[in-house]
Design a protein around this motif. Structure first.
Motif, PDB file in Angstrom:
ATOM      1  N   LYS A   3       0.837  -1.191   0.000  1.00  0.00           N
ATOM      2  CA  LYS A   3       0.000   0.000   0.000  1.00  0.00           C
ATOM      3  C   LYS A   3       0.874   1.243   0.000  1.00  0.00           C
ATOM      4  O   LYS A   3       1.966   1.249   0.568  1.00  0.00           O
ATOM      5  N   GLU A   4       0.371   2.285  -0.608  1.00  0.00           N
ATOM      6  CA  GLU A   4       1.116   3.532  -0.761  1.00  0.00           C
ATOM      7  C   GLU A   4       1.617   4.073   0.576  1.00  0.00           C
ATOM      8  O   GLU A   4       2.732   4.525   0.710  1.00  0.00           O
ATOM      9  N   GLU A   5       0.735   4.026   1.633  1.00  0.00           N
ATOM     10  CA  GLU A   5       1.106   4.626   2.913  1.00  0.00           C
ATOM     11  C   GLU A   5       2.177   3.833   3.675  1.00  0.00           C
ATOM     12  O   GLU A   5       2.750   4.334   4.628  1.00  0.00           O
ATOM     13  N   THR A   6       2.480   2.600   3.257  1.00  0.00           N
ATOM     14  CA  THR A   6       3.495   1.810   3.950  1.00  0.00           C
ATOM     15  C   THR A   6       4.870   1.930   3.299  1.00  0.00           C
ATOM     16  O   THR A   6       5.830   1.411   3.827  1.00  0.00           O
ATOM     17  N   GLN A   7       4.937   2.588   2.167  1.00  0.00           N
ATOM     18  CA  GLN A   7       6.224   2.691   1.478  1.00  0.00           C
ATOM     19  C   GLN A   7       7.055   3.808   2.085  1.00  0.00           C
ATOM     20  O   GLN A   7       6.530   4.827   2.542  1.00  0.00           O
ATOM     21  N   PHE A   8       8.371   3.638   2.043  1.00  0.00           N
ATOM     22  CA  PHE A   8       9.267   4.659   2.550  1.00  0.00           C
ATOM     23  C   PHE A   8       9.454   5.743   1.512  1.00  0.00           C
ATOM     24  O   PHE A   8       9.321   5.512   0.314  1.00  0.00           O
ATOM     25  N   GLU A   9       9.761   6.925   1.974  1.00  0.00           N
ATOM     26  CA  GLU A   9      10.069   8.030   1.079  1.00  0.00           C
ATOM     27  C   GLU A   9      11.403   7.757   0.396  1.00  0.00           C
ATOM     28  O   GLU A   9      12.273   7.100   0.980  1.00  0.00           O
ATOM     29  N   PRO A  10      11.598   8.249  -0.824  1.00  0.00           N
ATOM     30  CA  PRO A  10      12.884   8.054  -1.486  1.00  0.00           C
ATOM     31  C   PRO A  10      14.029   8.599  -0.629  1.00  0.00           C
ATOM     32  O   PRO A  10      13.925   9.699  -0.069  1.00  0.00           O
ATOM     33  N   GLY A  11      15.075   7.829  -0.508  1.00  0.00           N
ATOM     34  CA  GLY A  11      16.238   8.223   0.279  1.00  0.00           C
ATOM     35  C   GLY A  11      16.116   7.907   1.760  1.00  0.00           C
ATOM     36  O   GLY A  11      17.049   8.106   2.521  1.00  0.00           O
ATOM     37  N   GLN A  12      14.970   7.391   2.193  1.00  0.00           N
ATOM     38  CA  GLN A  12      14.766   7.048   3.601  1.00  0.00           C
ATOM     39  C   GLN A  12      15.075   5.571   3.787  1.00  0.00           C
ATOM     40  O   GLN A  12      14.587   4.729   3.044  1.00  0.00           O
ATOM     41  N   SER A  13      15.859   5.259   4.799  1.00  0.00           N
ATOM     42  CA  SER A  13      16.248   3.882   5.055  1.00  0.00           C
ATOM     43  C   SER A  13      15.067   3.065   5.560  1.00  0.00           C
ATOM     44  O   SER A  13      14.229   3.562   6.320  1.00  0.00           O
ATOM     45  N   GLY A  14      15.023   1.795   5.140  1.00  0.00           N
ATOM     46  CA  GLY A  14      14.011   0.883   5.647  1.00  0.00           C
ATOM     47  C   GLY A  14      14.320   0.431   7.053  1.00  0.00           C
ATOM     48  O   GLY A  14      13.468  -0.100   7.753  1.00  0.00           O
ATOM     49  N   ASN A  15      15.561   0.624   7.488  1.00  0.00           N
ATOM     50  CA  ASN A  15      15.974   0.235   8.828  1.00  0.00           C
ATOM     51  C   ASN A  15      16.888   1.322   9.380  1.00  0.00           C
ATOM     52  O   ASN A  15      18.108   1.177   9.389  1.00  0.00           O
ATOM     53  N   PRO A  16      16.329   2.450   9.844  1.00  0.00           N
ATOM     54  CA  PRO A  16      17.161   3.552  10.311  1.00  0.00           C
ATOM     55  C   PRO A  16      18.048   3.207  11.502  1.00  0.00           C
ATOM     56  O   PRO A  16      19.072   3.829  11.712  1.00  0.00           O
ATOM     57  N   ALA A  17      17.680   2.171  12.287  1.00  0.00           N
ATOM     58  CA  ALA A  17      18.495   1.777  13.434  1.00  0.00           C
ATOM     59  C   ALA A  17      19.491   0.691  13.040  1.00  0.00           C
ATOM     60  O   ALA A  17      20.130   0.092  13.890  1.00  0.00           O
ATOM     61  N   GLY A  18      19.631   0.424  11.759  1.00  0.00           N
ATOM     62  CA  GLY A  18      20.511  -0.644  11.279  1.00  0.00           C
ATOM     63  C   GLY A  18      21.983  -0.286  11.390  1.00  0.00           C
ATOM     64  O   GLY A  18      22.379   0.682  12.043  1.00  0.00           O
ATOM     65  N   ARG A  19      22.778  -1.081  10.717  1.00  0.00           N
ATOM     66  CA  ARG A  19      24.230  -0.941  10.764  1.00  0.00           C
ATOM     67  C   ARG A  19      24.663   0.448  10.273  1.00  0.00           C
ATOM     68  O   ARG A  19      24.282   0.876   9.199  1.00  0.00           O
ATOM     69  N   PRO A  20      25.486   1.146  11.060  1.00  0.00           N
ATOM     70  CA  PRO A  20      25.937   2.476  10.658  1.00  0.00           C
ATOM     71  C   PRO A  20      26.865   2.399   9.434  1.00  0.00           C
ATOM     72  O   PRO A  20      27.595   1.424   9.254  1.00  0.00           O
ATOM     73  N   LYS A  21      26.820   3.445   8.628  1.00  0.00           N
ATOM     74  CA  LYS A  21      27.702   3.491   7.471  1.00  0.00           C
ATOM     75  C   LYS A  21      29.147   3.475   7.943  1.00  0.00           C
ATOM     76  O   LYS A  21      29.511   4.117   8.922  1.00  0.00           O
ATOM     77  N   GLY A  22      29.986   2.740   7.209  1.00  0.00           N
ATOM     78  CA  GLY A  22      31.406   2.686   7.537  1.00  0.00           C
ATOM     79  C   GLY A  22      31.765   1.696   8.626  1.00  0.00           C
ATOM     80  O   GLY A  22      32.940   1.509   8.934  1.00  0.00           O
ATOM     81  N   SER A  23      30.773   1.045   9.229  1.00  0.00           N
ATOM     82  CA  SER A  23      31.088   0.074  10.272  1.00  0.00           C
ATOM     83  C   SER A  23      31.705  -1.159   9.630  1.00  0.00           C
ATOM     84  O   SER A  23      31.460  -1.462   8.475  1.00  0.00           O
ATOM     85  N   ARG A  24      32.537  -1.858  10.366  1.00  0.00           N
ATOM     86  CA  ARG A  24      33.289  -2.976   9.820  1.00  0.00           C
ATOM     87  C   ARG A  24      32.677  -4.293  10.280  1.00  0.00           C
ATOM     88  O   ARG A  24      32.131  -4.402  11.373  1.00  0.00           O
ATOM     89  N   ASN A  25      32.808  -5.291   9.455  1.00  0.00           N
ATOM     90  CA  ASN A  25      32.320  -6.628   9.728  1.00  0.00           C
ATOM     91  C   ASN A  25      33.068  -7.209  10.928  1.00  0.00           C
ATOM     92  O   ASN A  25      34.279  -7.017  11.072  1.00  0.00           O
ATOM     93  N   ARG A  26      32.380  -7.938  11.798  1.00  0.00           N
ATOM     94  CA  ARG A  26      33.026  -8.519  12.992  1.00  0.00           C
ATOM     95  C   ARG A  26      34.160  -9.471  12.637  1.00  0.00           C
ATOM     96  O   ARG A  26      35.191  -9.491  13.300  1.00  0.00           O
ATOM     97  N   SER A  27      33.970 -10.275  11.582  1.00  0.00           N
ATOM     98  CA  SER A  27      35.029 -11.220  11.217  1.00  0.00           C
ATOM     99  C   SER A  27      36.261 -10.476  10.700  1.00  0.00           C
ATOM    100  O   SER A  27      37.388 -10.881  10.960  1.00  0.00           O
ATOM    101  N   THR A  28      36.047  -9.366   9.994  1.00  0.00           N
ATOM    102  CA  THR A  28      37.186  -8.563   9.531  1.00  0.00           C
ATOM    103  C   THR A  28      37.939  -7.992  10.721  1.00  0.00           C
ATOM    104  O   THR A  28      39.177  -8.015  10.758  1.00  0.00           O
ATOM    105  N   LEU A  29      37.202  -7.479  11.689  1.00  0.00           N
ATOM    106  CA  LEU A  29      37.840  -6.925  12.885  1.00  0.00           C
ATOM    107  C   LEU A  29      38.620  -8.005  13.640  1.00  0.00           C
ATOM    108  O   LEU A  29      39.731  -7.753  14.130  1.00  0.00           O
ATOM    109  N   ALA A  30      38.062  -9.218  13.723  1.00  0.00           N
ATOM    110  CA  ALA A  30      38.734 -10.312  14.425  1.00  0.00           C
ATOM    111  C   ALA A  30      40.025 -10.696  13.707  1.00  0.00           C
ATOM    112  O   ALA A  30      41.065 -10.902  14.347  1.00  0.00           O
ATOM    113  N   LEU A  31      39.980 -10.802  12.392  1.00  0.00           N
ATOM    114  CA  LEU A  31      41.186 -11.142  11.634  1.00  0.00           C
ATOM    115  C   LEU A  31      42.252 -10.065  11.771  1.00  0.00           C
ATOM    116  O   LEU A  31      43.439 -10.370  11.892  1.00  0.00           O
ATOM    117  N   GLU A  32      41.831  -8.797  11.754  1.00  0.00           N
ATOM    118  CA  GLU A  32      42.794  -7.713  11.931  1.00  0.00           C
ATOM    119  C   GLU A  32      43.470  -7.817  13.296  1.00  0.00           C
ATOM    120  O   GLU A  32      44.671  -7.585  13.418  1.00  0.00           O
TER     121      GLU A  32
END
Length: 139
Positions: A3-32
């Motif tokens: 439905k139209e009212e359930t769609q997000f506005e263009p440029g709006q994240s579907g998960n605003p509380a999700g992973r922050p931009k630039g954050s690193r993968n846990r396995s990458t951090l562990a290997l480092e």
């Protein structure tokens, strides 16, 4: 479709509380963390193995030394294309450039796509002009 009212506005994240931009993968951090302080020794060993003729080590070293090939800008004489009648001159110029080694066949293919798009644009403009003249004459 949702439905139209359930769609997000263009440029709006579907998960605003999700992973922050630039954050690193846990396995990458562990290997480092594991390799911390060992990078220099590992690099020296890989270079030594490459110098001793180890193929995979050579590939690893060369991959790090040589950056991946990127598209390059090319320059060659391409005749002006004002109509479809000019197309043979353009293709001849591309073939000559490939034959002389001035450009690669894949670069010629890319140029050919651009030339084709240009011809389509010219043809569309000419058709619109002809249609306008016909409508004006009949109007």
């Amino acid at each position: 479709m949702p439905k139209e009212e359930t769609q997000f506005e263009p440029g709006q994240s579907g998960n605003p509380a999700g992973r922050p931009k630039g954050s690193r993968n846990r396995s990458t951090l562990a290997l480092e963390a594991i390799f911390e302080g060992e990078a220099e020794a590992l690099s020296r060993r890989a270079i030594q193995m490459a110098l001793e003729g180890d193929g995979p080590a050579m590939k690893l070293c060369l991959d790090r030394l040589l950056s991946p090939r990127r598209h390059r800008s090319i320059s060659f004489d391409l005749p002006v294309i004002e109509s479809a009648a000019d197309l043979p001159k353009a293709t001849e110029a591309m073939l000559r450039a490939v034959a002389s080694g001035e450009i690669t066949p894949s670069e010629a293919a890319d140029i050919g796509k651009a030339v084709s798009a240009h011809i389509e644009a010219i043809t569309a403009a000419q058709m619109a002009e002809r249609l306008a003249r016909l409508e004006e004459a009949n109007g």
